[in-house]
Design a protein around this motif. Structure first.
Motif, PDB file in Angstrom:
ATOM      1  N   VAL A 205      25.890  49.058  32.540  1.00 31.71           N
ATOM      2  CA  VAL A 205      26.182  48.229  31.364  1.00 31.71           C
ATOM      3  C   VAL A 205      27.692  48.034  31.216  1.00 31.71           C
ATOM      4  O   VAL A 205      28.176  46.916  30.989  1.00 31.71           O
ATOM      5  CB  VAL A 205      25.591  48.865  30.083  1.00 31.71           C
ATOM      6  N   ILE A 206      28.461  49.113  31.352  1.00 28.77           N
ATOM      7  CA  ILE A 206      29.921  49.034  31.232  1.00 28.77           C
ATOM      8  C   ILE A 206      30.509  48.157  32.329  1.00 28.77           C
ATOM      9  O   ILE A 206      31.370  47.312  32.071  1.00 28.77           O
ATOM     10  CB  ILE A 206      30.535  50.446  31.260  1.00 28.77           C
ATOM     11  N   VAL A 207      30.031  48.333  33.562  1.00 28.69           N
ATOM     12  CA  VAL A 207      30.538  47.537  34.691  1.00 28.69           C
ATOM     13  C   VAL A 207      30.257  46.050  34.477  1.00 28.69           C
ATOM     14  O   VAL A 207      31.130  45.198  34.678  1.00 28.69           O
ATOM     15  CB  VAL A 207      29.922  48.025  36.019  1.00 28.69           C
ATOM     16  N   ILE A 208      29.051  45.729  34.056  1.00 31.06           N
ATOM     17  CA  ILE A 208      28.664  44.328  33.849  1.00 31.06           C
ATOM     18  C   ILE A 208      29.529  43.679  32.773  1.00 31.06           C
ATOM     19  O   ILE A 208      30.050  42.567  32.964  1.00 31.06           O
ATOM     20  CB  ILE A 208      27.172  44.232  33.472  1.00 31.06           C
ATOM     21  N   VAL A 209      29.708  44.352  31.645  1.00 31.15           N
ATOM     22  CA  VAL A 209      30.514  43.784  30.555  1.00 31.15           C
ATOM     23  C   VAL A 209      31.969  43.644  30.980  1.00 31.15           C
ATOM     24  O   VAL A 209      32.632  42.665  30.636  1.00 31.15           O
ATOM     25  CB  VAL A 209      30.388  44.643  29.279  1.00 31.15           C
ATOM     26  N   TYR A 210      32.461  44.623  31.724  1.00 31.69           N
ATOM     27  CA  TYR A 210      33.848  44.552  32.213  1.00 31.69           C
ATOM     28  C   TYR A 210      34.044  43.301  33.072  1.00 31.69           C
ATOM     29  O   TYR A 210      35.053  42.596  32.950  1.00 31.69           O
ATOM     30  CB  TYR A 210      34.178  45.803  33.006  1.00 31.69           C
ATOM     31  N   LEU A 211      33.069  43.018  33.922  1.00 35.50           N
ATOM     32  CA  LEU A 211      33.143  41.826  34.777  1.00 35.50           C
ATOM     33  C   LEU A 211      32.990  40.544  33.956  1.00 35.50           C
ATOM     34  O   LEU A 211      33.663  39.534  34.220  1.00 35.50           O
ATOM     35  CB  LEU A 211      32.069  41.891  35.863  1.00 35.50           C
ATOM     36  N   LEU A 212      32.101  40.571  32.952  1.00 32.87           N
ATOM     37  CA  LEU A 212      31.840  39.383  32.139  1.00 32.87           C
ATOM     38  C   LEU A 212      32.991  39.038  31.202  1.00 32.87           C
ATOM     39  O   LEU A 212      33.013  37.946  30.629  1.00 32.87           O
ATOM     40  CB  LEU A 212      30.561  39.571  31.317  1.00 32.87           C
ATOM     41  N   SER A 213      33.951  39.953  31.036  1.00 31.23           N
ATOM     42  CA  SER A 213      35.106  39.631  30.201  1.00 31.23           C
ATOM     43  C   SER A 213      36.002  38.585  30.869  1.00 31.23           C
ATOM     44  O   SER A 213      36.755  37.890  30.194  1.00 31.23           O
ATOM     45  CB  SER A 213      35.922  40.899  29.917  1.00 31.23           C
ATOM     46  N   PHE A 214      35.917  38.489  32.202  1.00 33.17           N
ATOM     47  CA  PHE A 214      36.762  37.569  32.967  1.00 33.17           C
ATOM     48  C   PHE A 214      38.217  37.696  32.534  1.00 33.17           C
ATOM     49  O   PHE A 214      38.969  36.719  32.467  1.00 33.17           O
ATOM     50  CB  PHE A 214      36.281  36.116  32.820  1.00 33.17           C
ATOM     51  N   GLY A 218      41.618  42.854  33.320  1.00 34.48           N
ATOM     52  CA  GLY A 218      40.466  43.573  33.839  1.00 34.48           C
ATOM     53  C   GLY A 218      40.350  43.428  35.353  1.00 34.48           C
ATOM     54  O   GLY A 218      39.967  44.377  36.052  1.00 34.48           O
ATOM     55  N   GLN A 219      40.686  42.263  35.869  1.00 31.59           N
ATOM     56  CA  GLN A 219      40.628  42.044  37.309  1.00 31.59           C
ATOM     57  C   GLN A 219      41.660  42.896  38.038  1.00 31.59           C
ATOM     58  O   GLN A 219      41.405  43.409  39.133  1.00 31.59           O
ATOM     59  CB  GLN A 219      40.821  40.551  37.593  1.00 31.59           C
ATOM     60  N   ILE A 220      42.817  43.079  37.411  1.00 31.00           N
ATOM     61  CA  ILE A 220      43.803  44.000  37.977  1.00 31.00           C
ATOM     62  C   ILE A 220      43.257  45.422  37.927  1.00 31.00           C
ATOM     63  O   ILE A 220      43.447  46.211  38.856  1.00 31.00           O
ATOM     64  CB  ILE A 220      45.142  43.904  37.209  1.00 31.00           C
TER      65      ILE A 220
END
Length: 434
Positions: A205-214, A218-220
């Protein structure tokens, strides 16, 4: 004090809740003038006098802030800062570090418990992020637009799905910073047999939301996570896997995430040519570059101790490249330099920069003991958070940042004690000469 194995009293439960509200909910303020009154102040004000009486003062913090106080007052007399700006920022910064130092002492230096509470908060924030994402796509506005309850929060359209998830945070960048340590732990959990504290579902859940923040930040954070795992599990062993994966990740982001591509092209163009083209160069890239220019120019005349805490706006007025640009937005972030590292360079000079890099290097823990998991996870996760804040978050104490700096330091002290105890046990169990 609260022992490691003791249950929390009702009073202490409310202290814990208040502390973590101050970390996770900065998208709500009680009033704006004469300063922004946030959740953290509710707990600072009644507890600080109690903590000071109980624990006295941290000598190292006292020395550092005494130097910053003298330097700040000196620069006020030199007209490089105003007394109102200095004391507003200095007071908030000093109180934050002393307060969170006291919190760790109050909880008997139980770093693991404090970090687990942080992970729990991240999971709750991530669940709200999932609700926000689903609500957006089914058209349920109260479920994805939180302005009805959070008065310093904004919707962030964009990304590949029309929405950049920011959950309870005011913007995706803040989510990228605060959840970065939990993202590191979550990635670790997904690849090992026995996950640390968070289940594989919660980690996902944490990984998915982190990615969905775009989030660009976060990408760094994702790249830093890959690098630190390589460092902890053997760089040479994984380098032939890491480099292609990193290149594929970058290629995907560059070709599929417009905001990432525009920011990257803008930064590369500005730092290689120094030229800004209105309407073409990404605005955020220019804001970061402009603050870099201001910080470096201010550093030239104040390289040892800077021009004082809270003085960057004064320097900005002197050196900003955007002074003649009338388009709204290009003079934003003059207060916090758009980067804590740039702000430290401008306001504290070599003194402040040295302290931070000393902390990062001195108290870092690499994975060397397979029996010990949490120390190196805490260290590496918080290191990512510190680096992200240095790069892109200019506010000194936003989202409880000082709490994580102090946690990083005390985690290293705890690890050294763990090693001493382990060596003592090994020595006592060793065969004695006859």
């Amino acid at each position: 004090m609260i022992g490691k194995d003791e249950e929390l009293s009702r009073t202490n439960i409310w202290i814990v809740i208040s502390i973590y509200l101050s970390i996770f909910i900065n998208s709500f303020i009680f009033f704006k003038k004469p300063f922004e009154f946030q959740f953290g102040y509710i707990i600072y004000i009644p507890l600080l006098p109690v903590f000071i009486k109980r624990y006295g003062y941290n000598k190292n913090l006292l020395i550092i802030f005494s130097v910053l106080l003298v330097v700040g007052i000196f620069n006020i007399f030199l007209d490089q800062n105003t007394s109102a700006q200095f004391f507003k920022v200095f007071t908030g910064l000093a109180l934050s570090y002393f307060f969170y130092d006291y919190v760790i002492k109050e909880y008997d230096f139980n770093i693991e418990k404090l970090f687990k509470w942080y992970l729990l908060g991240c999971y709750i924030a991530a669940l709200i992020g999932i609700i926000q994402f689903v609500s957006f796509h089914v058209g349920f506005e109260p479920g994805y637009r939180f302005t009805w309850i959070l008065n310093k929060w904004g919707l962030a359209p964009g990304g590949n799905f029309g929405l950049r998830v920011n959950s309870i945070f005011s913007e995706p960048t803040h989510l990228g910073a605060v959840l970065s340590a939990s993202f590191f732990v979550s990635v670790y959990n997904l690849f090992i047999k026995e996950p640390y504290y968070l289940s594989k579902f919660k980690s996902m859940v944490i990984v998915i939301v982190y990615l969905l923040s775009f989030s660009g930040l976060g990408q760094i954070g994702i790249f830093l996570t890959v690098i630190l795992f390589a460092l902890n599990f053997g760089l040479i062993r994984y380098i032939f896997i890491i480099i292609p994966i990193s290149l594929l990740m970058f290629n995907y982001l560059y070709n599929n995430v417009k905001d990432f591509r525009e920011r990257f092209d803008g930064i590369v163009g500005l730092y290689t040519t120094g030229k800004f083209v209105l309407g073409k160069t990404h605005g955020s890239s220019f804001i970061l570059y402009n603050n870099y220019h201001v910080a470096t120019e201010n550093f030239k005349g104040n390289f040892l101790f800077g021009s004082g805490i809270g003085s960057h706006p004064i320097a900005f007025e002197k050196y900003s490249l955007a002074s003649k640009i009338k388009v709204y937005g290009f003079n934003l972030n003059s207060a916090d330099a758009n980067s804590m590292l740039l702000r430290l360079i401008s306001e504290t000079g070599l003194f402040g920069v040295f302290i931070f890099f000393f902390i990062i290097i001195k108290f870092y823990i690499k994975r060397t003991d397979e029996e010990d998991t949490y120390h190196w996870l805490v260290s590496n996760g918080i290191l990512i958070m510190i680096l992200l804040n240095l790069f892109r978050q200019g506010h000194y104490f936003l989202n409880g940042f000082p709490f994580f700096v102090m946690l990083y330091i005390y985690n290293s002290i705890s690890y050294n004690k763990y090693l001493q105890d382990k060596n003592a046990v090994t020595t006592s169990e060793a065969p004695q000469p006859k």
